[in-house]
Design an enzyme around this catalytic site. Sequence first.
Site, PDB file in Angstrom:
ATOM      1  N   TYR A  58      -7.822  14.509   1.663  1.00  0.00           N
ATOM      2  CA  TYR A  58      -7.008  15.371   0.814  1.00  0.00           C
ATOM      3  C   TYR A  58      -7.904  16.059  -0.224  1.00  0.00           C
ATOM      4  O   TYR A  58      -9.129  15.968  -0.149  1.00  0.00           O
ATOM      5  CB  TYR A  58      -5.839  14.579   0.212  1.00  0.00           C
ATOM      6  CG  TYR A  58      -4.933  14.039   1.309  1.00  0.00           C
ATOM      7  CD1 TYR A  58      -4.362  14.907   2.246  1.00  0.00           C
ATOM      8  CD2 TYR A  58      -4.686  12.673   1.461  1.00  0.00           C
ATOM      9  CE1 TYR A  58      -3.565  14.438   3.284  1.00  0.00           C
ATOM     10  CE2 TYR A  58      -3.883  12.192   2.499  1.00  0.00           C
ATOM     11  CZ  TYR A  58      -3.333  13.084   3.402  1.00  0.00           C
ATOM     12  OH  TYR A  58      -2.551  12.627   4.435  1.00  0.00           O
ATOM     13  N   ARG A  93      -7.992   5.563  -5.300  1.00  0.00           N
ATOM     14  CA  ARG A  93      -8.242   5.263  -3.880  1.00  0.00           C
ATOM     15  C   ARG A  93      -9.321   6.191  -3.372  1.00  0.00           C
ATOM     16  O   ARG A  93      -9.218   7.419  -3.502  1.00  0.00           O
ATOM     17  CB  ARG A  93      -6.957   5.414  -3.047  1.00  0.00           C
ATOM     18  CG  ARG A  93      -7.215   5.230  -1.562  1.00  0.00           C
ATOM     19  CD  ARG A  93      -5.963   5.040  -0.737  1.00  0.00           C
ATOM     20  NE  ARG A  93      -5.565   3.635  -0.690  1.00  0.00           N
ATOM     21  CZ  ARG A  93      -4.718   3.118   0.203  1.00  0.00           C
ATOM     22  NH1 ARG A  93      -4.144   3.880   1.110  1.00  0.00           N
ATOM     23  NH2 ARG A  93      -4.423   1.832   0.192  1.00  0.00           N
ATOM     24  N   ALA A 124       2.231   8.650  -1.748  1.00  0.00           N
ATOM     25  CA  ALA A 124       1.534   9.823  -2.287  1.00  0.00           C
ATOM     26  C   ALA A 124       2.563  10.782  -2.848  1.00  0.00           C
ATOM     27  O   ALA A 124       3.467  11.226  -2.143  1.00  0.00           O
ATOM     28  CB  ALA A 124       0.736  10.500  -1.177  1.00  0.00           C
ATOM     29  N   CYS A 148       3.727   7.237   2.637  1.00  0.00           N
ATOM     30  CA  CYS A 148       4.602   8.408   2.651  1.00  0.00           C
ATOM     31  C   CYS A 148       5.853   8.122   3.460  1.00  0.00           C
ATOM     32  O   CYS A 148       5.777   7.551   4.551  1.00  0.00           O
ATOM     33  CB  CYS A 148       3.890   9.583   3.321  1.00  0.00           C
ATOM     34  SG  CYS A 148       2.633  10.324   2.296  1.00  0.00           S
ATOM     35  N   ARG A 205       1.324  -1.331   7.091  1.00  0.00           N
ATOM     36  CA  ARG A 205       2.219  -1.457   8.253  1.00  0.00           C
ATOM     37  C   ARG A 205       2.863  -2.828   8.362  1.00  0.00           C
ATOM     38  O   ARG A 205       4.020  -2.942   8.776  1.00  0.00           O
ATOM     39  CB  ARG A 205       1.439  -1.108   9.527  1.00  0.00           C
ATOM     40  CG  ARG A 205       1.123   0.387   9.633  1.00  0.00           C
ATOM     41  CD  ARG A 205       0.073   0.666  10.667  1.00  0.00           C
ATOM     42  NE  ARG A 205      -1.174  -0.002  10.326  1.00  0.00           N
ATOM     43  CZ  ARG A 205      -2.175  -0.171  11.173  1.00  0.00           C
ATOM     44  NH1 ARG A 205      -2.085   0.272  12.405  1.00  0.00           N
ATOM     45  NH2 ARG A 205      -3.289  -0.780  10.779  1.00  0.00           N
ATOM     46  N   SER A 237       0.851  -1.198   0.000  1.00  0.00           N
ATOM     47  CA  SER A 237       0.000   0.000   0.000  1.00  0.00           C
ATOM     48  C   SER A 237       0.888   1.250   0.000  1.00  0.00           C
ATOM     49  O   SER A 237       1.976   1.229   0.567  1.00  0.00           O
ATOM     50  CB  SER A 237      -0.873  -0.046   1.256  1.00  0.00           C
ATOM     51  OG  SER A 237      -1.974   0.805   1.150  1.00  0.00           O
ATOM     52  N   PRO A 238       0.430   2.326  -0.633  1.00  0.00           N
ATOM     53  CA  PRO A 238       1.270   3.536  -0.646  1.00  0.00           C
ATOM     54  C   PRO A 238       1.539   4.054   0.765  1.00  0.00           C
ATOM     55  O   PRO A 238       0.628   4.128   1.583  1.00  0.00           O
ATOM     56  CB  PRO A 238       0.433   4.541  -1.451  1.00  0.00           C
ATOM     57  CG  PRO A 238      -0.952   3.994  -1.465  1.00  0.00           C
ATOM     58  CD  PRO A 238      -0.835   2.514  -1.337  1.00  0.00           C
TER      59      PRO A 238
HETATM   60  C1  LIG Z   1       3.821   5.255   7.243  1.00  0.00           C
HETATM   61  C2  LIG Z   1       2.509   5.300   6.509  1.00  0.00           C
HETATM   62  C3  LIG Z   1       2.373   6.170   5.441  1.00  0.00           C
HETATM   63  C4  LIG Z   1       1.179   6.194   4.705  1.00  0.00           C
HETATM   64  N1  LIG Z   1       1.099   6.965   3.577  1.00  0.00           N
HETATM   65  C5  LIG Z   1       0.027   6.837   2.750  1.00  0.00           C
HETATM   66  C6  LIG Z   1       0.031   7.407   1.461  1.00  0.00           C
HETATM   67  O1  LIG Z   1       1.024   7.985   0.998  1.00  0.00           O
HETATM   68  N2  LIG Z   1      -1.096   7.279   0.710  1.00  0.00           N
HETATM   69  C7  LIG Z   1      -2.201   6.588   1.161  1.00  0.00           C
HETATM   70  O2  LIG Z   1      -3.196   6.498   0.446  1.00  0.00           O
HETATM   71  N3  LIG Z   1      -2.194   5.992   2.375  1.00  0.00           N
HETATM   72  C8  LIG Z   1      -1.108   6.061   3.142  1.00  0.00           C
HETATM   73  N4  LIG Z   1      -1.069   5.379   4.326  1.00  0.00           N
HETATM   74  C9  LIG Z   1      -2.196   4.476   4.649  1.00  0.00           C
HETATM   75  C10 LIG Z   1      -1.881   3.064   4.166  1.00  0.00           C
HETATM   76  O3  LIG Z   1      -1.665   3.003   2.775  1.00  0.00           O
HETATM   77  C11 LIG Z   1      -2.983   2.075   4.577  1.00  0.00           C
HETATM   78  O4  LIG Z   1      -4.173   2.435   3.896  1.00  0.00           O
HETATM   79  C12 LIG Z   1      -3.254   2.071   6.077  1.00  0.00           C
HETATM   80  O5  LIG Z   1      -2.043   2.079   6.814  1.00  0.00           O
HETATM   81  C13 LIG Z   1      -4.058   0.825   6.470  1.00  0.00           C
HETATM   82  O6  LIG Z   1      -3.345  -0.347   6.132  1.00  0.00           O
HETATM   83  P1  LIG Z   1      -2.552  -1.231   7.231  1.00  0.00           P
HETATM   84  O7  LIG Z   1      -3.538  -1.571   8.306  1.00  0.00           O
HETATM   85  O8  LIG Z   1      -2.065  -2.440   6.462  1.00  0.00           O
HETATM   86  O9  LIG Z   1      -1.423  -0.417   7.771  1.00  0.00           O
HETATM   87  C14 LIG Z   1       0.097   5.360   5.085  1.00  0.00           C
HETATM   88  C15 LIG Z   1       0.235   4.532   6.204  1.00  0.00           C
HETATM   89  C16 LIG Z   1       1.429   4.473   6.894  1.00  0.00           C
HETATM   90  C17 LIG Z   1       1.557   3.516   8.047  1.00  0.00           C
END
Ligand SMILES: Cc1cc2nc3c(=O)[nH]c(=O)nc-3n(C[C@H](O)[C@H](O)[C@H](O)COP(=O)(O)O)c2cc1C
Length: 357
Positions: free
Chosen positions: A183, A231, A57, A25, A326, A22-23
């Site tokens: 956003y 998304r 992103a 930052c 994560r 997943s994306p």
């Molecule tokens: C460090 C970090 C950075 C993230 N940056 C973005 C991002 O750039 N774009 C986005 O759509 N979601 C971002 N997210 C959200 C994740 O892509 C994901 O949707 C969210 O963490 C839930 O998934 P998980 O439970 O597997 O962590 C970020 C999450 C984390 C932990």
Amino acid sequence: MPNLFDSYQLKSVTLRNRIGVSPMCQYSSDDGMANDWHLVHLGARAVGGAGLIIAEATAVEPRGRITPYDAGIWSDEHVEPLYRINKFIKEHGAVPGIQLAHAGRKASAARPWSGDNHLNDSEGGWQTIGASSIAFDPEHLWKVPHEMTCEDIQFVKEAFRTAAIRSREAGYDWLELHFAHGYLVHSFYSPLSNKRTDEYGGSFENRIRLALEITETVREVWSEDLPLTVRLSCSDWVEGGWTIEDSVQLSSKLKAAGVDLIDCSSGFNTPDYKKYPFGASWQVPFSEKIRSEANIATACVGSITNAMQADEIIRNNRADIVLLAREMLRDPYWPYRAAQELHAKIQTLPIQYGSRI
Ligand SMILES: Cc1cc2nc3c(=O)[nH]c(=O)nc-3n(C[C@H](O)[C@H](O)[C@H](O)COP(=O)(O)O)c2cc1C
């Protein structure tokens, strides 16, 4: 019945399995430029066996960065370092994707490890833009955005267009538009943050206009045989806010505008995220509903951490691909472990590892 380690074809692109990064930052760029951190971070996950790697992103213009350290693709100089990373990702069997973004009223903030709050101009911040002049919250993201004029809207659409052209030059094969998490585009489609009285505000049709116009602009320049995905925040989780039913309707319209897959996330357009029903697979029902009712491919995300859980989602057609965020930070080799647990084979292991595991 598909399983987690079956390949997946969307348009001309084939993923080696149904597992995506997943994306995320990294807040580690100067002037939006990718560097060795990004090569190692994304490259490790390609070596680790994921089928799809969606880069963080990436801002289409400097004002659209969440922090001054976000990735960007607003100039030709950004292309070459991204190309290097994508070449490496492809050499290791994964498909590189980019998430094009504009942070809107949530831009101009400090990095998470510096408190996440809005930055004054004297601290390196800038004037934000949004659907309406409404701050995200009074304490942390307190800046009142400039309500975008029609010229501002045109400017941002053009920024998405040139960013999409550069994304192709940088070697991306998968493009995701970030219309979620409070956003810019989410701030337009949600009635909580859009109080406009022109053709971009008021009715559902007006509030989704920017999402559709950006999609159409990008589809014009993003190759027809490559996946274009979006998304969405499928619900605001707030009474009177955007709902999953709205998301089903929007997904149908995005499909008609040339979108191939909806990446189903939720929330973050209001500060009260503590009320969200976090838990295993908590957002998967959004994916299931959009997939069956809008008849479009979906990705799901959110607290997916183990192999059986991910495999169940694919086997029961609740999504076409699963995205992990994560858990992929904890373990870039998660796909190897999942394959071991599910007695599956990863077809394209790096030759250096392949005969040993
Ligand atoms: C460090 C970090 C950075 C993230 N940056 C973005 C991002 O750039 N774009 C986005 O759509 N979601 C971002 N997210 C959200 C994740 O892509 C994901 O949707 C969210 O963490 C839930 O998934 P998980 O439970 O597997 O962590 C970020 C999450 C984390 C932990």
